[in-house]
Write a protein that holds these residues in place. Structure first.
Motif, mmCIF file in Angstrom:
data_model
loop_
_atom_site.group_PDB
_atom_site.id
_atom_site.type_symbol
_atom_site.label_atom_id
_atom_site.label_comp_id
_atom_site.label_asym_id
_atom_site.label_seq_id
_atom_site.Cartn_x
_atom_site.Cartn_y
_atom_site.Cartn_z
ATOM 1 N N GLN A 211 0.852 -1.187 0.000
ATOM 2 C CA GLN A 211 0.000 0.000 0.000
ATOM 3 C C GLN A 211 0.889 1.239 0.000
ATOM 4 O OE1 GLN A 211 -2.561 1.528 3.447
ATOM 5 N NE2 GLN A 211 -4.092 0.474 2.165
ATOM 6 N N ILE A 212 0.607 2.149 -0.932
ATOM 7 C CA ILE A 212 1.408 3.362 -1.096
ATOM 8 C C ILE A 212 0.506 4.589 -0.997
ATOM 9 C CG2 ILE A 212 2.882 4.659 -2.679
ATOM 10 C CD1 ILE A 212 3.824 2.017 -3.831
ATOM 11 N N THR A 213 0.991 5.616 -0.339
ATOM 12 C CA THR A 213 0.252 6.874 -0.220
ATOM 13 C C THR A 213 0.989 7.962 -0.991
ATOM 14 O OG1 THR A 213 -0.599 6.269 1.969
ATOM 15 C CG2 THR A 213 -0.675 8.595 1.359
ATOM 16 N N ASP A 214 0.280 8.653 -1.862
ATOM 17 C CA ASP A 214 0.843 9.755 -2.648
ATOM 18 C C ASP A 214 -0.063 10.966 -2.526
ATOM 19 O OD1 ASP A 214 3.234 8.752 -3.933
ATOM 20 O OD2 ASP A 214 1.930 7.440 -5.107
ATOM 21 N N VAL A 215 0.540 12.143 -2.483
ATOM 22 C CA VAL A 215 -0.206 13.405 -2.472
ATOM 23 C C VAL A 215 0.162 14.161 -3.744
ATOM 24 C CG1 VAL A 215 -0.630 15.573 -1.265
ATOM 25 C CG2 VAL A 215 -0.217 13.469 0.052
ATOM 26 N N TRP A 216 -0.816 14.306 -4.633
ATOM 27 C CA TRP A 216 -0.582 14.928 -5.937
ATOM 28 C C TRP A 216 -1.467 16.157 -6.112
ATOM 29 C CZ3 TRP A 216 -0.157 10.671 -10.315
ATOM 30 C CH2 TRP A 216 0.942 9.850 -10.032
ATOM 31 N N ALA A 223 -9.153 29.618 -18.097
ATOM 32 C CA ALA A 223 -9.408 30.448 -19.275
ATOM 33 C C ALA A 223 -9.033 29.725 -20.566
ATOM 34 C CB ALA A 223 -8.645 31.767 -19.176
ATOM 35 N N SER A 224 -8.381 28.580 -20.420
ATOM 36 C CA SER A 224 -7.938 27.835 -21.594
ATOM 37 C C SER A 224 -9.062 26.967 -22.152
ATOM 38 C CB SER A 224 -6.739 26.949 -21.234
ATOM 39 O OG SER A 224 -6.409 26.084 -22.295
ATOM 40 N N ARG A 225 -9.022 26.751 -23.474
ATOM 41 C CA ARG A 225 -9.980 25.851 -24.103
ATOM 42 C C ARG A 225 -9.654 24.389 -23.837
ATOM 43 N NH1 ARG A 225 -11.095 28.379 -30.159
ATOM 44 N NH2 ARG A 225 -11.949 30.396 -29.468
ATOM 45 N N ASP A 226 -8.425 24.133 -23.392
ATOM 46 C CA ASP A 226 -8.011 22.771 -23.077
ATOM 47 C C ASP A 226 -8.649 22.362 -21.746
ATOM 48 O OD1 ASP A 226 -6.803 20.373 -22.622
ATOM 49 O OD2 ASP A 226 -4.744 21.109 -22.656
ATOM 50 N N PRO A 227 -9.511 21.343 -21.748
ATOM 51 C CA PRO A 227 -10.203 20.954 -20.513
ATOM 52 C C PRO A 227 -9.374 20.070 -19.595
ATOM 53 C CG PRO A 227 -10.922 19.537 -22.292
ATOM 54 C CD PRO A 227 -9.944 20.530 -22.908
ATOM 55 N N ASN A 228 -8.189 19.669 -20.023
ATOM 56 C CA ASN A 228 -7.395 18.704 -19.277
ATOM 57 C C ASN A 228 -6.622 19.348 -18.122
ATOM 58 O OD1 ASN A 228 -8.075 16.460 -20.962
ATOM 59 N ND2 ASN A 228 -6.669 17.255 -22.498
ATOM 60 N N TRP A 229 -6.544 18.595 -17.027
ATOM 61 C CA TRP A 229 -5.727 18.979 -15.886
ATOM 62 C C TRP A 229 -4.390 18.270 -16.009
ATOM 63 C CZ3 TRP A 229 -7.663 21.693 -11.377
ATOM 64 C CH2 TRP A 229 -9.007 22.078 -11.490
ATOM 65 N N LYS A 230 -3.331 18.864 -15.450
ATOM 66 C CA LYS A 230 -2.018 18.233 -15.471
ATOM 67 C C LYS A 230 -1.459 18.154 -14.054
ATOM 68 C CE LYS A 230 -0.502 19.042 -20.187
ATOM 69 N NZ LYS A 230 0.644 19.411 -21.079
ATOM 70 N N LEU A 231 -0.682 17.093 -13.833
ATOM 71 C CA LEU A 231 -0.043 16.928 -12.551
ATOM 72 C C LEU A 231 1.046 17.983 -12.400
ATOM 73 C CD1 LEU A 231 0.412 15.350 -9.938
ATOM 74 C CD2 LEU A 231 1.916 13.801 -11.230
ATOM 75 N N ALA A 232 0.913 18.825 -11.372
ATOM 76 C CA ALA A 232 1.830 19.956 -11.203
ATOM 77 C C ALA A 232 2.782 19.789 -10.042
ATOM 78 C CB ALA A 232 1.033 21.250 -11.020
ATOM 79 N N ALA A 233 2.478 18.877 -9.120
ATOM 80 C CA ALA A 233 3.358 18.682 -7.959
ATOM 81 C C ALA A 233 3.067 17.341 -7.311
ATOM 82 C CB ALA A 233 3.158 19.809 -6.946
ATOM 83 N N THR A 234 4.132 16.727 -6.779
ATOM 84 C CA THR A 234 3.996 15.486 -6.007
ATOM 85 C C THR A 234 4.704 15.728 -4.674
ATOM 86 O OG1 THR A 234 6.033 14.584 -6.977
ATOM 87 C CG2 THR A 234 3.978 14.044 -8.066
ATOM 88 N N ASP A 235 4.048 15.313 -3.588
ATOM 89 C CA ASP A 235 4.597 15.531 -2.262
ATOM 90 C C ASP A 235 4.553 14.245 -1.454
ATOM 91 O OD1 ASP A 235 4.956 18.359 -2.617
ATOM 92 O OD2 ASP A 235 2.794 18.590 -2.374
ATOM 93 N N GLU A 236 5.439 14.181 -0.476
ATOM 94 C CA GLU A 236 5.376 13.078 0.475
ATOM 95 C C GLU A 236 4.238 13.345 1.438
ATOM 96 O OE1 GLU A 236 7.146 10.332 0.537
ATOM 97 O OE2 GLU A 236 8.304 10.910 -1.237
ATOM 98 N N PRO A 237 3.478 12.323 1.809
ATOM 99 C CA PRO A 237 2.357 12.541 2.722
ATOM 100 C C PRO A 237 2.846 13.021 4.084
ATOM 101 C CG PRO A 237 2.783 10.197 2.439
ATOM 102 C CD PRO A 237 3.624 10.902 1.446
ATOM 103 N N GLY A 238 2.107 14.004 4.612
ATOM 104 C CA GLY A 238 2.509 14.539 5.895
ATOM 105 C C GLY A 238 1.903 13.802 7.075
#
Length: 238
Positions: A211-216, A223-238
């Motif tokens: 079992q792995i825990t990730d915080v993304w 304002a963009s026509r692109d509806p997609n979200w992108k992964l902008a940061a990964t953190d260690e769980p606090g």
């Protein structure tokens, strides 16, 4: 000129034309304006497919039906329902994002983020840089690409099998200008192991579920026509 008009040949041609016209009239008839329309071979089928009102039921106009239906439907639930408590920073953040993007749905976002999570971890294990580039921001992609480069230079192989996501909780949401950001805490299960050049396991277990825990954190320009979200940061769980 008059002699040419009564030339025997001209008279013969005129007589033939009159006979032809009379024959056509007798065969085709004259248009009176009361002729039956041509037969439509699909008319019977269309009538059979058209729904008929039972008994003496009268279909109301569409506008009236639409008004009645909309009046009977319950009001829409807040965008944070099921994902945050009322008045919390997460709830307020989701409300701001929904106000900036009328198509935003927290449920749709979370389901999409779960799919993206599986795609990212699978692509990373396979060293699929192109798939990662489409899903990650530039900064996050560079970090993933460096890790893949180091693994390949060392001759290591990452064997990983995604089992499933146990939980995906929204832990933060905000809108700064037009930039929306949502953070999720994933609890997922994997079977993974890292092998060296000799095929020996140097990390993990190829037979054990971990079992792995990730915080993304995902971001999108509303304002963009692109509806997609992108992964902008990964953190260690606090």
């Amino acid at each position: 000129m008059m002699n040419q008009a009564f030339d025997p040949l001209n008279l013969l041609i005129l007589a033939i034309a009159v006979v032809v016209i009379l024959r056509l009239r007798s065969v085709l008839g004259k248009r009176t304006g009361n002729e039956r329309p041509p037969v439509d071979p699909y008319a019977t089928q269309r009538r059979a497919e058209k729904p008929q009102a039972p008994g003496n039921v009268i279909n109301l106009p569409q506008r009236e039906n639409a008004t009645e239906n909309s009046a009977s439907q319950p009001p829409a639930e807040p965008v944070w329902t099921g994902y945050a408590e009322a008045g919390t920073s997460v709830a307020k953040g989701l409300e701001k994002i929904a106000a900036a993007d009328g198509q935003f749905s927290t449920k749709t976002f979370v389901e999409g983020a779960k799919l993206a999570y599986e795609m990212v971890v699978t692509a990373f294990a396979q060293g699929d840089r192109q798939s990662l580039k489409n899903l990650l921001s530039r900064e996050v992609y560079e970090g993933f690409a460096r890790a893949i480069d180091e693994r390949e230079k060392a001759g290591q192989i990452l064997e990983s099998r995604f089992v499933g996501i146990d939980k995906a909780d929204v832990t933060a949401a905000d809108l700064k200008g037009k930039r929306a950001s949502i953070t999720l805490r994933f609890i997922a299960e994997f079977i993974s192991a890292t092998l060296n050049k000799a095929g020996e396991v140097i990390d993990g277990d190829p037979k054990q579920v971990r079992q792995i825990t990730d915080v993304w954190t995902f971001e999108r320009d509303t304002a963009s026509r692109d509806p997609n979200w992108k992964l902008a940061a990964t953190d260690e769980p606090g």
